[in-house]
Write a protein that holds these residues in place. Structure first.
Motif, PDB file in Angstrom:
ATOM      1  N   HIS A  45      43.417  41.896  22.086  1.00  0.00           N
ATOM      2  CA  HIS A  45      43.750  42.791  23.198  1.00  0.00           C
ATOM      3  C   HIS A  45      43.567  41.959  24.462  1.00  0.00           C
ATOM      4  O   HIS A  45      42.444  41.587  24.806  1.00  0.00           O
ATOM      5  CB  HIS A  45      42.805  44.001  23.175  1.00  0.00           C
ATOM      6  CG  HIS A  45      43.008  44.955  24.304  1.00  0.00           C
ATOM      7  ND1 HIS A  45      42.047  45.866  24.678  1.00  0.00           N
ATOM      8  CD2 HIS A  45      44.065  45.160  25.149  1.00  0.00           C
ATOM      9  CE1 HIS A  45      42.496  46.584  25.691  1.00  0.00           C
ATOM     10  NE2 HIS A  45      43.710  46.170  25.993  1.00  0.00           N
ATOM     11  N   LEU A  46      44.680  41.644  25.137  1.00  0.00           N
ATOM     12  CA  LEU A  46      44.672  40.708  26.257  1.00  0.00           C
ATOM     13  C   LEU A  46      44.894  41.444  27.575  1.00  0.00           C
ATOM     14  O   LEU A  46      45.928  42.080  27.787  1.00  0.00           O
ATOM     15  CB  LEU A  46      45.762  39.654  26.060  1.00  0.00           C
ATOM     16  CG  LEU A  46      45.763  38.952  24.690  1.00  0.00           C
ATOM     17  CD1 LEU A  46      47.002  38.101  24.527  1.00  0.00           C
ATOM     18  CD2 LEU A  46      44.506  38.118  24.517  1.00  0.00           C
ATOM     19  N   LEU A  47      43.915  41.336  28.460  1.00  0.00           N
ATOM     20  CA  LEU A  47      43.960  42.016  29.750  1.00  0.00           C
ATOM     21  C   LEU A  47      43.853  41.027  30.900  1.00  0.00           C
ATOM     22  O   LEU A  47      42.994  40.138  30.888  1.00  0.00           O
ATOM     23  CB  LEU A  47      42.798  42.999  29.867  1.00  0.00           C
ATOM     24  CG  LEU A  47      42.886  44.319  29.108  1.00  0.00           C
ATOM     25  CD1 LEU A  47      41.486  44.806  28.776  1.00  0.00           C
ATOM     26  CD2 LEU A  47      43.624  45.351  29.926  1.00  0.00           C
ATOM     27  N   SER A  48      44.732  41.174  31.896  1.00  0.00           N
ATOM     28  CA  SER A  48      44.627  40.400  33.132  1.00  0.00           C
ATOM     29  C   SER A  48      44.381  41.384  34.267  1.00  0.00           C
ATOM     30  O   SER A  48      45.127  42.362  34.421  1.00  0.00           O
ATOM     31  CB  SER A  48      45.909  39.599  33.386  1.00  0.00           C
ATOM     32  OG  SER A  48      46.069  38.605  32.407  1.00  0.00           O
ATOM     33  N   LEU A  49      43.334  41.136  35.060  1.00  0.00           N
ATOM     34  CA  LEU A  49      42.926  42.051  36.129  1.00  0.00           C
ATOM     35  C   LEU A  49      42.911  41.340  37.474  1.00  0.00           C
ATOM     36  O   LEU A  49      42.774  40.123  37.549  1.00  0.00           O
ATOM     37  CB  LEU A  49      41.524  42.605  35.851  1.00  0.00           C
ATOM     38  CG  LEU A  49      41.155  43.041  34.433  1.00  0.00           C
ATOM     39  CD1 LEU A  49      39.680  43.435  34.391  1.00  0.00           C
ATOM     40  CD2 LEU A  49      42.017  44.175  33.972  1.00  0.00           C
ATOM     41  N   ARG A  50      43.013  42.130  38.545  1.00  0.00           N
ATOM     42  CA  ARG A  50      42.807  41.566  39.874  1.00  0.00           C
ATOM     43  C   ARG A  50      42.276  42.648  40.803  1.00  0.00           C
ATOM     44  O   ARG A  50      42.480  43.840  40.584  1.00  0.00           O
ATOM     45  CB  ARG A  50      44.071  40.924  40.411  1.00  0.00           C
ATOM     46  CG  ARG A  50      45.223  41.852  40.672  1.00  0.00           C
ATOM     47  CD  ARG A  50      46.377  41.115  41.365  1.00  0.00           C
ATOM     48  NE  ARG A  50      47.626  41.858  41.208  1.00  0.00           N
ATOM     49  CZ  ARG A  50      48.747  41.347  40.742  1.00  0.00           C
ATOM     50  NH1 ARG A  50      48.795  40.096  40.367  1.00  0.00           N
ATOM     51  NH2 ARG A  50      49.840  42.079  40.654  1.00  0.00           N
ATOM     52  N   TYR A  51      41.617  42.202  41.870  1.00  0.00           N
ATOM     53  CA  TYR A  51      41.051  43.113  42.850  1.00  0.00           C
ATOM     54  C   TYR A  51      42.046  43.406  43.960  1.00  0.00           C
ATOM     55  O   TYR A  51      42.808  42.539  44.368  1.00  0.00           O
ATOM     56  CB  TYR A  51      39.785  42.512  43.477  1.00  0.00           C
ATOM     57  CG  TYR A  51      38.634  42.376  42.517  1.00  0.00           C
ATOM     58  CD1 TYR A  51      37.965  43.493  42.052  1.00  0.00           C
ATOM     59  CD2 TYR A  51      38.224  41.127  42.080  1.00  0.00           C
ATOM     60  CE1 TYR A  51      36.900  43.370  41.169  1.00  0.00           C
ATOM     61  CE2 TYR A  51      37.165  40.996  41.193  1.00  0.00           C
ATOM     62  CZ  TYR A  51      36.507  42.126  40.749  1.00  0.00           C
ATOM     63  OH  TYR A  51      35.474  42.002  39.868  1.00  0.00           O
ATOM     64  N   ASP A  52      42.006  44.641  44.439  1.00  0.00           N
ATOM     65  CA  ASP A  52      42.764  45.001  45.631  1.00  0.00           C
ATOM     66  C   ASP A  52      41.827  44.834  46.818  1.00  0.00           C
ATOM     67  O   ASP A  52      41.069  45.745  47.158  1.00  0.00           O
ATOM     68  CB  ASP A  52      43.265  46.444  45.524  1.00  0.00           C
ATOM     69  CG  ASP A  52      44.016  46.891  46.777  1.00  0.00           C
ATOM     70  OD1 ASP A  52      44.271  46.033  47.648  1.00  0.00           O
ATOM     71  OD2 ASP A  52      44.342  48.093  46.883  1.00  0.00           O
ATOM     72  N   THR A  53      41.850  43.680  47.446  1.00  0.00           N
ATOM     73  CA  THR A  53      40.911  43.387  48.534  1.00  0.00           C
ATOM     74  C   THR A  53      41.363  43.983  49.866  1.00  0.00           C
ATOM     75  O   THR A  53      40.688  43.822  50.882  1.00  0.00           O
ATOM     76  CB  THR A  53      40.729  41.869  48.694  1.00  0.00           C
ATOM     77  OG1 THR A  53      42.014  41.250  48.831  1.00  0.00           O
ATOM     78  CG2 THR A  53      40.023  41.275  47.486  1.00  0.00           C
ATOM     79  N   ASN A  54      42.508  44.667  49.861  1.00  0.00           N
ATOM     80  CA  ASN A  54      42.976  45.317  51.094  1.00  0.00           C
ATOM     81  C   ASN A  54      42.407  46.728  51.252  1.00  0.00           C
ATOM     82  O   ASN A  54      42.569  47.344  52.304  1.00  0.00           O
ATOM     83  CB  ASN A  54      44.505  45.401  51.098  1.00  0.00           C
ATOM     84  CG  ASN A  54      45.144  44.022  51.161  1.00  0.00           C
ATOM     85  OD1 ASN A  54      44.691  43.158  51.892  1.00  0.00           O
ATOM     86  ND2 ASN A  54      46.183  43.807  50.371  1.00  0.00           N
ATOM     87  N   SER A  55      41.775  47.235  50.220  1.00  0.00           N
ATOM     88  CA  SER A  55      41.164  48.567  50.293  1.00  0.00           C
ATOM     89  C   SER A  55      39.662  48.427  50.089  1.00  0.00           C
ATOM     90  O   SER A  55      39.107  47.334  50.179  1.00  0.00           O
ATOM     91  CB  SER A  55      41.785  49.482  49.235  1.00  0.00           C
ATOM     92  OG  SER A  55      41.538  48.970  47.929  1.00  0.00           O
TER      93      SER A  55
END
Length: 205
Positions: A45-55
């Protein structure tokens, strides 16, 4: 059968603050969709995540999620084609089946967009048949998983886009379980204290 959840969290310079660091270190697992699981040698199960640093500061969200099945060809240290290894195997990780157990290894992929090189113990340094023969690079056993054992690998990296030269960072987790398909559940990786844990954390600047 081996079940793997890979969580790759990518962030930029503004995501290096202590607030985001606390989120990263506590974000160890996610739910798995049981309907996606198929019988095979290794299921991932492969997940790529990122942060929303504008909020406001909040947990990283998936921008890519996929489920992948691997056959017996996954049990290899790879070839001298480093790009093929990176794309077709589990990056920075190698798997070998040993009877009912699995040897999980951590290695340096040595790809151009990841300029930080890891040096250290190379278990295949004197093996003339190995792609790691006489290489000053990290290639070592993280742990061996017996039946119904759970292991976790945590590592980080710094990357650069080869075209734009844009720098970014990655926090990576592999949750790995050796069990039968019948024992799977959507929260099977929800354990903060696995049987084995391996960390390869660099001081990234």
């Amino acid at each position: 059968m081996l079940f793997i959840q890979s969580i790759d969290t990518y962030y930029e310079k503004q995501g290096r603050s202590s607030e985001y660091a606390r989120l990263r270190t506590g974000d160890l697992f996610r739910k798995t969709d049981l309907s996606k699981i198929k019988e095979c040698e290794v299921f991932a199960h492969l997940l790529s995540l990122r942060y929303d640093t504008n909020s406001r500061v909040s947990q990283a969200k998936p921008y890519s999620e996929k489920y992948k099945q691997y056959g017996k060809s996954i049990y290899t240290e790879g070839t001298r084609d480093r790009y093929k290894n990176y794309n077709e195997l589990l990056k920075f990780t190698r798997i070998f089946k040993e009877d009912d157990s699995y040897r999980i290894m951590f290695c340096d992929e040595n790809v151009e967009w990841c300029p930080t090189k890891r040096r250290g113990h190379n278990e295949a340094f004197n093996n003339e048949k190995s792609i790691y023969y006489h290489r000053d690079t990290l290639n070592e056993t993280a742990f061996i998983l017996g039946k119904n054992e759970y292991g976790r690998i945590i590592y980080n990296n710094r990357y650069v886009d080869p075209d734009s030269q844009w720098w970014y960072y990655g926090w990576h987790i592999y949750n790995i379980i050796n069990c039968d398909m019948s024992e799977c559940n959507e929260k099977m990786f929800f354990n903060k204290n696995p049987d084995h844990e391996y960390r390869q954390l660099l001081d990234l600047r």
